[in-house]
Write a protein that holds these residues in place. Structure first.
Motif, short mmCIF file in Angstrom:
data_model
loop_
_atom_site.label_atom_id
_atom_site.label_comp_id
_atom_site.label_asym_id
_atom_site.label_seq_id
_atom_site.Cartn_x
_atom_site.Cartn_y
_atom_site.Cartn_z
N VAL A 171 8.10 6.17 -6.38
CA VAL A 171 9.10 5.38 -5.69
C VAL A 171 8.91 5.27 -4.34
N GLU A 172 8.88 4.25 -3.16
CA GLU A 172 8.53 3.76 -1.96
C GLU A 172 9.22 2.97 -1.07
N GLN A 173 9.43 3.40 -0.18
CA GLN A 173 9.79 1.97 0.98
C GLN A 173 8.66 1.74 1.87
N HIS A 174 7.70 2.60 1.87
CA HIS A 174 6.42 2.70 3.25
C HIS A 174 5.41 1.15 1.76
N VAL A 175 5.63 0.03 2.48
CA VAL A 175 5.34 -0.91 1.41
C VAL A 175 3.09 -0.18 1.72
N GLY A 176 2.89 -0.58 2.66
CA GLY A 176 2.07 -0.05 2.95
C GLY A 176 0.81 1.01 2.26
N PHE A 177 1.80 1.99 1.85
CA PHE A 177 1.36 3.57 1.26
C PHE A 177 1.52 3.12 -0.16
#
Length: 228
Positions: free
Chosen positions: A186-192
């Motif tokens: 789960v992530e908000q950092h789209v690039g990562f």
């Protein structure tokens, strides 16, 4: 590998996730993206058994584990790193690792330190005094000591410096490419997230609104789906 099928789950009478379906590829990464309040953490808590869905199923290698207790899921190969770099702040970094290793005889602390070599320099320091990046690396190292087949990560890049983000991405990639691990991220950092994932899912108001193959070429599609 790990599948969440039409999962409805929430807290008490409040349903937060409405019929979400997510599939984690064998030896790969599935990323769940979305804004705060979208239901991402709730979905992960259902996957690891901290919440019980009101309907839907959770499958591991095709076996229904929807009603299985969390400790039994850990024994079957799930490991969970919650948001916030949790650990035992009054223990040293070495003691944090040793606590987990003592419960898992096959665990090798040196192996996880090879993945996060910067931790070797802070083993004698209390975990509560580590930087945010060091605490996150320690939290992931602790989870890996259990020998998981599926690692569940909640916002692993939150509040940490770019150099550590790159190290975590490299570690995830090396483990999945070796075929030894699958990851639900789960992530908000789209690039990562897209750099690490073979498949992405965008969650909004508890529903999957977009899904597709990972990779940097999906960046614009995901940003549009998240209405950034």
């Amino acid at each position: 590998m790990l599948e969440l099928v039409d999962v409805h789950v929430g807290y008490g009478r409040a349903t937060v996730v409405h019929g979400a379906s997510v599939s984690v590829p064998d030896g790969g990464v599935a990323a769940v993206l979305g804004h705060n309040g979208a239901g991402k953490t709730t979905l992960l808590r259902a996957a690891v058994g901290l919440l019980t869905p009101t309907s839907g199923r959770i499958l591991l290698d095709g076996v229904d584990i929807t009603r299985l207790r969390t400790n039994k899921r850990v024994h079957r190969g799930l490991a969970y790193v919650p948001q916030g770099q949790q650990g035992f702040p009054q223990l040293t970094a070495a003691e944090n690792l040793q606590v987990v290793a003592d419960a898992h005889p096959a665990a090798r602390i040196d192996d996880v330190l090879d993945l996060f070599p910067a931790l070797r320099q802070v083993l004698a320091r209390k975990a509560g005094l580590l930087s945010g990046g060091q605490r996150q690396q320690l939290a992931i190292a602790r989870a890996l000591l259990t020998g998981p087949r599926v690692l569940i990560l909640d916002e692993p890049t939150e509040g940490i410096q770019p150099s550590v983000v790159a190290e975590i991405e490299q570690t995830i990639t090396s483990l999945t490419e070796a075929g030894s691990l699958s990851v639900l991220l789960v992530e908000q950092h789209v690039g990562f997230a897209l750099a690490a994932a073979q498949r992405y899912y965008v969650l909004a108001s508890g529903r999957v609104t977009s899904t597709g193959e990972g990779g940097t070429e999906a960046h614009d599609t995901v940003r549009a789906a998240m209405a950034i």
